[in-house]
Scaffold this active site. Structure first.
Site, PDB file in Angstrom:
ATOM      1  N   GLN A  21      32.720  38.800  38.059  1.00 48.65           N
ATOM      2  CA  GLN A  21      34.024  38.495  37.911  1.00 48.65           C
ATOM      3  C   GLN A  21      35.099  38.089  39.145  1.00 48.65           C
ATOM      4  O   GLN A  21      36.009  37.580  38.911  1.00 48.65           O
ATOM      5  CB  GLN A  21      34.776  39.295  36.890  1.00 48.65           C
ATOM      6  CG  GLN A  21      34.117  39.759  35.568  1.00 48.65           C
ATOM      7  CD  GLN A  21      34.916  41.229  35.075  1.00 48.65           C
ATOM      8  OE1 GLN A  21      35.694  40.978  34.277  1.00 48.65           O
ATOM      9  NE2 GLN A  21      34.125  42.097  35.184  1.00 48.65           N
ATOM     10  N   ASN A  22      34.433  38.377  40.277  1.00 54.83           N
ATOM     11  CA  ASN A  22      34.864  38.406  41.352  1.00 54.83           C
ATOM     12  C   ASN A  22      34.872  37.059  41.949  1.00 54.83           C
ATOM     13  O   ASN A  22      33.815  36.421  42.048  1.00 54.83           O
ATOM     14  CB  ASN A  22      34.301  39.591  42.436  1.00 54.83           C
ATOM     15  CG  ASN A  22      34.520  40.837  42.017  1.00 54.83           C
ATOM     16  OD1 ASN A  22      35.125  40.890  41.019  1.00 54.83           O
ATOM     17  ND2 ASN A  22      33.597  41.853  42.487  1.00 54.83           N
ATOM     18  N   ASP A  24      35.811  36.526  45.286  1.00 60.77           N
ATOM     19  CA  ASP A  24      35.579  36.726  46.750  1.00 60.77           C
ATOM     20  C   ASP A  24      34.474  36.191  47.406  1.00 60.77           C
ATOM     21  O   ASP A  24      34.358  36.261  48.703  1.00 60.77           O
ATOM     22  CB  ASP A  24      36.013  38.100  46.917  1.00 60.77           C
ATOM     23  CG  ASP A  24      34.867  39.175  46.578  1.00 60.77           C
ATOM     24  OD1 ASP A  24      35.281  40.328  46.308  1.00 60.77           O
ATOM     25  OD2 ASP A  24      33.766  38.514  46.242  1.00 60.77           O
ATOM     26  N   HIS A  72      34.638  33.664  36.932  1.00 62.37           N
ATOM     27  CA  HIS A  72      36.175  33.211  37.287  1.00 62.37           C
ATOM     28  C   HIS A  72      36.345  32.340  38.409  1.00 62.37           C
ATOM     29  O   HIS A  72      37.312  32.272  39.201  1.00 62.37           O
ATOM     30  CB  HIS A  72      36.837  34.587  37.541  1.00 62.37           C
ATOM     31  CG  HIS A  72      36.895  35.598  36.198  1.00 62.37           C
ATOM     32  ND1 HIS A  72      37.151  36.779  36.352  1.00 62.37           N
ATOM     33  CD2 HIS A  72      36.539  35.137  35.149  1.00 62.37           C
ATOM     34  CE1 HIS A  72      37.156  37.264  35.082  1.00 62.37           C
ATOM     35  NE2 HIS A  72      36.626  36.482  34.234  1.00 62.37           N
ATOM     36  N   CYS A 108      40.750  19.432  41.752  1.00 61.54           N
ATOM     37  CA  CYS A 108      41.700  18.481  41.241  1.00 61.54           C
ATOM     38  C   CYS A 108      42.402  18.915  39.844  1.00 61.54           C
ATOM     39  O   CYS A 108      41.487  18.969  39.024  1.00 61.54           O
ATOM     40  CB  CYS A 108      41.167  16.917  41.662  1.00 61.54           C
ATOM     41  SG  CYS A 108      42.536  15.887  40.850  1.00 61.54           S
ATOM     42  N   CYS A 155      41.075  14.958  37.986  1.00 62.17           N
ATOM     43  CA  CYS A 155      39.950  14.352  37.926  1.00 62.17           C
ATOM     44  C   CYS A 155      39.014  15.405  38.127  1.00 62.17           C
ATOM     45  O   CYS A 155      37.568  15.028  38.041  1.00 62.17           O
ATOM     46  CB  CYS A 155      39.701  13.223  39.247  1.00 62.17           C
ATOM     47  SG  CYS A 155      39.519  13.791  40.732  1.00 62.17           S
ATOM     48  N   ASN A 215      31.219  53.361  37.806  1.00 62.51           N
ATOM     49  CA  ASN A 215      32.828  53.431  37.959  1.00 62.51           C
ATOM     50  C   ASN A 215      33.446  54.682  38.787  1.00 62.51           C
ATOM     51  O   ASN A 215      32.751  55.732  38.327  1.00 62.51           O
ATOM     52  CB  ASN A 215      33.635  52.928  36.652  1.00 62.51           C
ATOM     53  CG  ASN A 215      34.787  52.287  37.001  1.00 62.51           C
ATOM     54  OD1 ASN A 215      35.871  52.996  37.421  1.00 62.51           O
ATOM     55  ND2 ASN A 215      35.163  51.193  36.321  1.00 62.51           N
TER      56      ASN A 215
HETATM   57  N1  APR Z   1      33.374  51.871  42.878  1.00 68.21           N
HETATM   58  C1  APR Z   1      33.294  51.682  41.527  1.00 68.21           C
HETATM   59  N2  APR Z   1      34.283  51.419  40.838  1.00 68.21           N
HETATM   60  C2  APR Z   1      35.706  51.213  41.343  1.00 68.21           C
HETATM   61  C3  APR Z   1      35.707  51.468  42.692  1.00 68.21           C
HETATM   62  C4  APR Z   1      34.744  51.580  43.340  1.00 68.21           C
HETATM   63  N3  APR Z   1      34.714  51.939  44.957  1.00 68.21           N
HETATM   64  N4  APR Z   1      37.022  51.110  43.170  1.00 68.21           N
HETATM   65  C5  APR Z   1      37.559  50.900  41.857  1.00 68.21           C
HETATM   66  N5  APR Z   1      36.876  50.847  40.752  1.00 68.21           N
HETATM   67  C6  APR Z   1      37.005  50.550  39.391  1.00 68.21           C
HETATM   68  C7  APR Z   1      38.247  51.121  38.850  1.00 68.21           C
HETATM   69  O1  APR Z   1      38.219  52.165  38.343  1.00 68.21           O
HETATM   70  C8  APR Z   1      38.463  49.962  37.798  1.00 68.21           C
HETATM   71  O2  APR Z   1      37.955  50.434  36.452  1.00 68.21           O
HETATM   72  O3  APR Z   1      37.026  49.148  39.207  1.00 68.21           O
HETATM   73  C9  APR Z   1      37.611  48.756  38.280  1.00 68.21           C
HETATM   74  C10 APR Z   1      38.625  47.510  38.634  1.00 68.21           C
HETATM   75  O4  APR Z   1      39.303  47.237  37.408  1.00 68.21           O
HETATM   76  P1  APR Z   1      40.409  45.923  37.531  1.00 68.21           P
HETATM   77  O5  APR Z   1      41.258  45.992  38.668  1.00 68.21           O
HETATM   78  O6  APR Z   1      40.968  45.839  36.119  1.00 68.21           O
HETATM   79  O7  APR Z   1      39.045  44.692  37.843  1.00 68.21           O
HETATM   80  P2  APR Z   1      38.430  43.751  37.080  1.00 68.21           P
HETATM   81  O8  APR Z   1      37.683  44.610  35.900  1.00 68.21           O
HETATM   82  O9  APR Z   1      37.531  42.946  37.771  1.00 68.21           O
HETATM   83  O10 APR Z   1      39.262  42.842  36.399  1.00 68.21           O
HETATM   84  C11 APR Z   1      38.630  41.802  35.547  1.00 68.21           C
HETATM   85  O11 APR Z   1      40.891  40.507  35.566  1.00 68.21           O
HETATM   86  O12 APR Z   1      42.802  40.100  36.661  1.00 68.21           O
HETATM   87  C12 APR Z   1      41.602  39.678  36.068  1.00 68.21           C
HETATM   88  O13 APR Z   1      40.352  37.759  36.649  1.00 68.21           O
HETATM   89  C13 APR Z   1      40.789  38.882  37.236  1.00 68.21           C
HETATM   90  O14 APR Z   1      38.401  39.011  37.359  1.00 68.21           O
HETATM   91  C14 APR Z   1      39.708  39.642  37.165  1.00 68.21           C
HETATM   92  C15 APR Z   1      39.578  40.342  35.751  1.00 68.21           C
END
Ligand code: APR
Length: 236
Positions: A90-91, A93, A108, A116, A119, A202
């Site tokens: 989903q990243n 970066d 994403h 654009c 187009c 997580n």
């Molecule tokens: N290692 C593992 N998990 C981690 C760490 C770490 N070092 N640090 C934070 N986390 C966990 C947090 O507990 C949280 O559950 O990563 C998760 C990040 O969640 P979000 O900030 O909601 O990010 P994400 O799930 O990628 O969001 C999904 O939402 O905003 C949109 O398009 C954007 O791709 C993104 C999508």
């Protein structure tokens, strides 16, 4: 895990947190400081493209300055040791690619690319320059960051292949994602439904923790190298 033939991994912002990239919903997450409705949807962009571009330039500058962490490198290595492997992220970066991962599905989009609005022409050079004009396509229309905003469809082919990988894998990892944003959030459950062994990594429990086979609480940059060593005997 070591007997798995087909491995699929879903990653979220948490996998890049140890590199210094802010998550979205964490303690100092982006959505705590900035309003997604003003910055991450198409209407907001067309209302004020300069504001949105400035915000994406701020994030791009931050991403330019950071490096992949051990979590990214462990996943790149996992791709080498697993017979079949898919990395669904989903990243935006680009840190997985920097760490050497190859089979990546960017759900994403990618913040380093622009597109654009008319187009659809893509570019990885065109952007808002310091104090400059808004970036425009050769066709004259506005260029926008090539990321998926709220309310927008994900790239069809990428999404189809991601769900295919989730349905066909026998081992699925959900790493560093809060699992609240669809359709990505349903992939671990689709994999479970299809008979895969599902592991979550997580720093805290999420909405899917009760539904997976193993929920490992810890930082992905620490947990993934250990898993790689324990399961596949590979050290990074
Ligand atoms: N290692 C593992 N998990 C981690 C760490 C770490 N070092 N640090 C934070 N986390 C966990 C947090 O507990 C949280 O559950 O990563 C998760 C990040 O969640 P979000 O900030 O909601 O990010 P994400 O799930 O990628 O969001 C999904 O939402 O905003 C949109 O398009 C954007 O791709 C993104 C999508």
């Amino acid at each position: 895990m070591r007997s798995a033939e087909r491995v699929a991994v879903l990653t979220g912002a948490g996998v890049s947190a140890e590199s210094g990239v802010p998550t979205f919903r964490g303690e100092d997450g982006l959505w705590k400081k900035f309003r997604p409705e003003e910055l991450a949807n198409f209407d907001a962009f067309m209302r004020n493209p300069k504001l949105v571009w400035e915000w994406y330039n701020y994030r791009k500058k931050l991403i330019h300055e950071v490096k992949p962490n051990l979590g990214h490198y462990a996943l790149a290595k996992m791709e080498d040791v697993c017979p079949e492997f898919w990395l669904i992220t989903q990243n935006v970066d680009g840190l997985h690619r920097k760490a050497g991962s190859r089979k990546i599905l960017e759900l994403h989009g990618n913040i380093m690319r622009s597109r654009c609005v008319e187009c659809g022409e893509e570019s990885d050079t065109v952007e808002l320059r310091e104090g400059g004009e808004l970036p425009r396509c050769r066709c004259g229309a506005l260029m926008r960051p090539d990321v998926v905003w709220f309310g927008e469809m994900l790239p069809e082919d990428v999404l189809r292949r991601a769900f295919e990988a989730a349905r066909e894998c026998d081992l699925f990892f959900s790493i560093g994602t809060s699992a609240v944003v669809q359709p990505a959030a349903s992939m671990p459950l689709v994999a479970k439904e299809a008979g895969a062994f599902v592991v979550e990594v997580n720093t805290e429990p999420t909405v899917i923790s009760e539904s997976v086979d193993e929920s490992i609480l810890g930082m992905s940059g620490e947990v993934l190298p250990k898993l790689l060593k324990e399961a596949w005997g590979v050290e990074i």
